[in-house]
Design a protein around this motif. Structure first.
Motif, short mmCIF file in Angstrom:
data_model
loop_
_atom_site.label_atom_id
_atom_site.label_comp_id
_atom_site.label_asym_id
_atom_site.label_seq_id
_atom_site.Cartn_x
_atom_site.Cartn_y
_atom_site.Cartn_z
N ARG A 198 114.42 118.54 2.55
CA ARG A 198 114.06 117.99 3.86
C ARG A 198 112.61 118.25 4.18
O ARG A 198 111.94 117.41 4.82
N ALA A 199 112.09 119.40 3.77
CA ALA A 199 110.67 119.70 4.00
C ALA A 199 109.79 118.73 3.22
O ALA A 199 108.80 118.21 3.75
N VAL A 200 110.14 118.47 1.98
CA VAL A 200 109.35 117.53 1.16
C VAL A 200 109.42 116.13 1.76
O VAL A 200 108.40 115.44 1.88
N ALA A 201 110.61 115.70 2.16
CA ALA A 201 110.76 114.38 2.76
C ALA A 201 109.95 114.28 4.05
O ALA A 201 109.30 113.25 4.31
N GLY A 202 109.95 115.31 4.84
CA GLY A 202 109.17 115.32 6.08
C GLY A 202 107.67 115.23 5.82
O GLY A 202 106.96 114.49 6.51
N LEU A 203 107.20 115.96 4.83
CA LEU A 203 105.77 115.89 4.50
C LEU A 203 105.38 114.51 3.98
O LEU A 203 104.30 114.00 4.30
N VAL A 204 106.25 113.91 3.19
CA VAL A 204 105.96 112.56 2.68
C VAL A 204 105.92 111.56 3.84
O VAL A 204 105.03 110.70 3.90
N MET A 205 106.85 111.68 4.76
CA MET A 205 106.86 110.76 5.90
C MET A 205 105.64 110.95 6.79
O MET A 205 105.07 109.98 7.30
N LEU A 206 105.21 112.21 6.98
CA LEU A 206 103.99 112.44 7.75
C LEU A 206 102.78 111.86 7.05
O LEU A 206 101.88 111.31 7.69
N GLY B 154 108.46 107.58 -4.51
CA GLY B 154 108.16 108.84 -5.20
C GLY B 154 108.46 110.05 -4.34
O GLY B 154 108.96 111.07 -4.83
N GLY B 155 108.19 109.95 -3.06
CA GLY B 155 108.49 111.05 -2.14
C GLY B 155 109.98 111.30 -2.01
O GLY B 155 110.44 112.45 -1.97
N LEU B 156 110.75 110.21 -1.95
CA LEU B 156 112.21 110.37 -1.90
C LEU B 156 112.73 110.98 -3.19
O LEU B 156 113.65 111.80 -3.18
N TRP B 157 112.14 110.60 -4.31
CA TRP B 157 112.55 111.18 -5.60
C TRP B 157 112.22 112.67 -5.63
O TRP B 157 113.05 113.48 -6.09
N LEU B 158 111.05 113.06 -5.16
CA LEU B 158 110.69 114.49 -5.12
C LEU B 158 111.63 115.26 -4.19
O LEU B 158 112.03 116.39 -4.50
N ALA B 159 111.97 114.68 -3.06
CA ALA B 159 112.88 115.35 -2.13
C ALA B 159 114.27 115.51 -2.74
O ALA B 159 114.90 116.57 -2.61
N ALA B 160 114.75 114.49 -3.44
CA ALA B 160 116.05 114.59 -4.10
C ALA B 160 116.03 115.65 -5.20
O ALA B 160 116.98 116.42 -5.36
N THR B 161 114.94 115.71 -5.94
CA THR B 161 114.82 116.72 -7.00
C THR B 161 114.78 118.13 -6.41
O THR B 161 115.44 119.04 -6.92
N THR C 136 116.09 119.08 -3.58
CA THR C 136 117.43 119.36 -3.08
C THR C 136 118.36 119.74 -4.22
O THR C 136 119.14 120.69 -4.10
N TRP C 137 118.29 119.03 -5.32
CA TRP C 137 119.15 119.31 -6.47
C TRP C 137 118.85 120.69 -7.05
O TRP C 137 119.78 121.46 -7.35
N VAL C 138 117.58 121.03 -7.20
CA VAL C 138 117.21 122.35 -7.73
C VAL C 138 117.68 123.45 -6.79
O VAL C 138 118.22 124.47 -7.22
N SER C 139 117.51 123.25 -5.49
CA SER C 139 117.96 124.23 -4.52
C SER C 139 119.47 124.42 -4.58
O SER C 139 119.98 125.54 -4.52
N TYR C 140 120.20 123.33 -4.72
CA TYR C 140 121.66 123.39 -4.83
C TYR C 140 122.07 124.18 -6.07
O TYR C 140 122.97 125.03 -6.01
N ARG C 141 121.43 123.91 -7.20
CA ARG C 141 121.77 124.61 -8.44
C ARG C 141 121.48 126.10 -8.33
O ARG C 141 122.26 126.93 -8.80
N VAL C 142 120.37 126.47 -7.72
CA VAL C 142 120.03 127.89 -7.57
C VAL C 142 121.04 128.57 -6.66
O VAL C 142 121.52 129.66 -6.96
#
Length: 82
Positions: A10-18, A45-52, A54-60
Motif C-alpha cells: 500500500r505504501a508503494v502504491a500510494g507513492l506511485v499515485m502521488l 509498473g507501480g501496480l506491479w511493484l506494489a503487488a510484488t 505485498t507478495w514478499v511481505s506475505y511470504r515473510v
C-alpha cells in the motif's frame, strides 16, 4: 499508541499515485510537457511493484508465523496438543 502491521504494498502504491498526480499537475500547469502515454507504463509498473511488495511481505509473515507456531508447540511444558 496502537501498533498495526506494516503494509509495504500500500505504501508503494500510494507513492506511485502521488508521483502520477504530481506529473499530471506539472503537465496541467505547463511546467512539464509529457504525453499521456508516458503515464500508463508508470501506472502499470507501480501496480506491479506494489503487488510484488505485498507478495514478499506475505511470504515473510507466513514463514515467521510458521516458525513461531512450531516453537510454541515444541516448548517444554506446552499444553498445546498438535
Amino acid at each position: 499508541m496502537l501498533r498495526h502491521e506494516i503494509r509495504p504494498g500500500r505504501a508503494v502504491a500510494g507513492l506511485v499515485m502521488l508521483t502520477l498526480a504530481g506529473g499530471y499537475a506539472a503537465d496541467a500547469a505547463g511546467a512539464w510537457n509529457a504525453p499521456w502515454t508516458f503515464f500508463v507504463p508508470v501506472f502499470v509498473g507501480g501496480l506491479w511493484l506494489a503487488a510484488t511488495a505485498t507478495w514478499v511481505s506475505y511470504r515473510v509473515r507466513r514463514r515467521r508465523g510458521a516458525r513461531t507456531a512450531s516453537a510454541e508447540a515444541s516448548a517444554p511444558g506446552s499444553t498445546r496438543v498438535p
